[in-house]
Design a protein around this motif. Structure first.
Motif, mmCIF file in Angstrom:
data_model
loop_
_atom_site.group_PDB
_atom_site.id
_atom_site.type_symbol
_atom_site.label_atom_id
_atom_site.label_comp_id
_atom_site.label_asym_id
_atom_site.label_seq_id
_atom_site.Cartn_x
_atom_site.Cartn_y
_atom_site.Cartn_z
ATOM 1 N N LEU A 78 0.833 -1.199 0.000
ATOM 2 C CA LEU A 78 0.000 0.000 0.000
ATOM 3 C C LEU A 78 0.871 1.253 0.000
ATOM 4 C CD1 LEU A 78 -2.753 1.377 0.129
ATOM 5 C CD2 LEU A 78 -2.642 1.168 2.634
ATOM 6 N N ALA A 79 1.929 1.234 0.780
ATOM 7 C CA ALA A 79 2.837 2.380 0.826
ATOM 8 C C ALA A 79 3.430 2.647 -0.556
ATOM 9 C CB ALA A 79 3.945 2.142 1.845
ATOM 10 N N ALA A 80 3.850 1.597 -1.245
ATOM 11 C CA ALA A 80 4.429 1.763 -2.590
ATOM 12 C C ALA A 80 3.403 2.374 -3.544
ATOM 13 C CB ALA A 80 4.924 0.420 -3.119
ATOM 14 N N THR A 81 2.166 1.914 -3.472
ATOM 15 C CA THR A 81 1.112 2.453 -4.334
ATOM 16 C C THR A 81 0.886 3.933 -4.057
ATOM 17 O OG1 THR A 81 0.026 0.304 -4.469
ATOM 18 C CG2 THR A 81 -1.323 2.227 -4.974
ATOM 19 N N LYS A 82 0.793 4.305 -2.784
ATOM 20 C CA LYS A 82 0.560 5.704 -2.412
ATOM 21 C C LYS A 82 1.731 6.579 -2.840
ATOM 22 C CE LYS A 82 -3.401 5.162 -0.270
ATOM 23 N NZ LYS A 82 -4.634 5.785 -0.731
ATOM 24 N N LEU A 83 2.944 6.087 -2.667
ATOM 25 C CA LEU A 83 4.128 6.869 -3.041
ATOM 26 C C LEU A 83 4.240 7.026 -4.553
ATOM 27 C CD1 LEU A 83 6.600 5.474 -0.387
ATOM 28 C CD2 LEU A 83 5.795 7.848 -0.566
ATOM 29 N N ASP A 127 10.957 14.213 -5.647
ATOM 30 C CA ASP A 127 12.184 13.486 -5.333
ATOM 31 C C ASP A 127 12.136 12.889 -3.929
ATOM 32 O OD1 ASP A 127 13.068 14.080 -7.859
ATOM 33 O OD2 ASP A 127 14.322 15.760 -7.219
ATOM 34 N N GLU A 128 11.509 13.581 -2.992
ATOM 35 C CA GLU A 128 11.363 13.031 -1.636
ATOM 36 C C GLU A 128 10.453 11.803 -1.654
ATOM 37 O OE1 GLU A 128 10.084 16.211 0.948
ATOM 38 O OE2 GLU A 128 11.940 17.332 0.625
ATOM 39 N N SER A 129 9.360 11.868 -2.404
ATOM 40 C CA SER A 129 8.481 10.693 -2.490
ATOM 41 C C SER A 129 9.175 9.560 -3.233
ATOM 42 C CB SER A 129 7.144 11.049 -3.147
ATOM 43 O OG SER A 129 7.307 11.499 -4.467
ATOM 44 N N THR A 130 10.015 9.892 -4.194
ATOM 45 C CA THR A 130 10.783 8.878 -4.923
ATOM 46 C C THR A 130 11.772 8.192 -3.981
ATOM 47 O OG1 THR A 130 10.560 10.127 -6.974
ATOM 48 C CG2 THR A 130 12.328 8.493 -6.891
ATOM 49 N N TYR A 131 12.417 8.967 -3.133
ATOM 50 C CA TYR A 131 13.363 8.407 -2.167
ATOM 51 C C TYR A 131 12.633 7.464 -1.201
ATOM 52 C CZ TYR A 131 17.028 8.072 1.349
ATOM 53 O OH TYR A 131 17.980 7.593 2.220
ATOM 54 N N GLN A 132 11.498 7.891 -0.710
ATOM 55 C CA GLN A 132 10.718 7.030 0.192
ATOM 56 C C GLN A 132 10.295 5.742 -0.514
ATOM 57 O OE1 GLN A 132 10.237 7.387 3.479
ATOM 58 N NE2 GLN A 132 11.588 9.157 3.291
ATOM 59 N N LEU A 133 9.918 5.862 -1.777
ATOM 60 C CA LEU A 133 9.544 4.679 -2.555
ATOM 61 C C LEU A 133 10.732 3.735 -2.709
ATOM 62 C CD1 LEU A 133 7.461 3.119 -4.227
ATOM 63 C CD2 LEU A 133 8.078 4.567 -6.191
ATOM 64 N N ALA A 134 11.907 4.283 -2.952
ATOM 65 C CA ALA A 134 13.116 3.448 -3.055
ATOM 66 C C ALA A 134 13.370 2.716 -1.735
ATOM 67 C CB ALA A 134 14.318 4.306 -3.443
ATOM 68 N N LEU A 135 13.175 3.406 -0.611
ATOM 69 C CA LEU A 135 13.350 2.750 0.696
ATOM 70 C C LEU A 135 12.324 1.649 0.902
ATOM 71 C CD1 LEU A 135 14.129 5.793 3.061
ATOM 72 C CD2 LEU A 135 15.738 4.211 1.952
ATOM 73 N N VAL A 136 11.110 1.871 0.452
ATOM 74 C CA VAL A 136 10.081 0.829 0.553
ATOM 75 C C VAL A 136 10.492 -0.381 -0.275
ATOM 76 C CG1 VAL A 136 7.701 0.251 -0.118
ATOM 77 C CG2 VAL A 136 8.158 2.349 1.157
ATOM 78 N N HIS A 137 10.998 -0.145 -1.476
ATOM 79 C CA HIS A 137 11.458 -1.265 -2.313
ATOM 80 C C HIS A 137 12.609 -2.016 -1.638
ATOM 81 C CE1 HIS A 137 8.721 -0.530 -5.491
ATOM 82 N NE2 HIS A 137 9.327 0.543 -5.982
#
Length: 186
Positions: A78-83, A127-137
């Motif tokens: 869900l976090a990945a989808t939202k990000l 870019d901040e949301s992209t970074y968070q998405l990378a951390l989720v991955h």
């Protein structure tokens, strides 16, 4: 069997009945719409409600908060989808602001600069949301999805910015790069 004149009469009658039915529905709809609304002023302009629109700064920030809640609950899908949604919104907003800024360049520099500032702010949030998405991955043990995102951030932000350095550090920890990045600030 109907004769030719009977068929013509029947077709004509059906056409009249259908036309009357459509006309009565249109009249009822028009009457209902004029009785249920206040008179419209021709020059009244109402702004888009930015807090309720997904295509807004607030809409993207809301998605990022929802992603944070999902991360804290361990719901990485869900976090990945939202990000991803937040990232898409911030990217669109940044592009729209840039296009508006370019449109006003040389015409009204105050407007052009304001739109460029909006583009920069939304690009930073992207870019901040992209970074968070990378951390989720990374948390999902999918480094192959994190690597391109981290590289996008470095290209967008610059390797010496805080987010650029953090992104490079992630690439180093993943093992994608072998050399640590040292800046004069470290």
């Amino acid at each position: 069997m109907l004769s030719l004149s009977s068929k013509n009469w029947l077709n004509h009658s059906l056409g009249v009945i259908l036309s009357l039915g459509i006309l009565s529905v249109a009249t009822a709809t028009l009457a209902q719409s004029t009785t249920n609304t206040e008179p419209l002023e021709e020059n009244t302009v109402t702004p888009v409600n930015q807090t309720e629109s997904l295509l807004s700064l607030q809409g993207g920030e809301k998605l990022m908060k929802e992603a944070e809640v999902a991360i804290n609950a361990g719901n990485y899908d869900l976090a990945a989808t939202k990000l991803q949604q937040a990232r898409r919104i911030f990217n669109q907003l940044s592009n729209f602001y840039l296009q508006l800024g370019e449109s006003f360049s040389g015409i009204d520099n105050r407007l052009a600069e304001g739109q460029r500032a909006g583009a920069l702010k939304t690009a930073t949030l992207r870019d901040e949301s992209t970074y968070q998405l990378a951390l989720v991955h990374r948390a999902q043990n999918k480094p192959e999805l994190a690597v391109p995102l981290l590289i996008q951030i470095i290209r967008s932000q610059n390797p010496t910015s805080e987010l650029g350095r953090k992104s490079y550090q992630q690439l180093y920890e993943i093992g994608f790069v072998e050399t640590p990045f040292q800046t004069s600030n470290n």
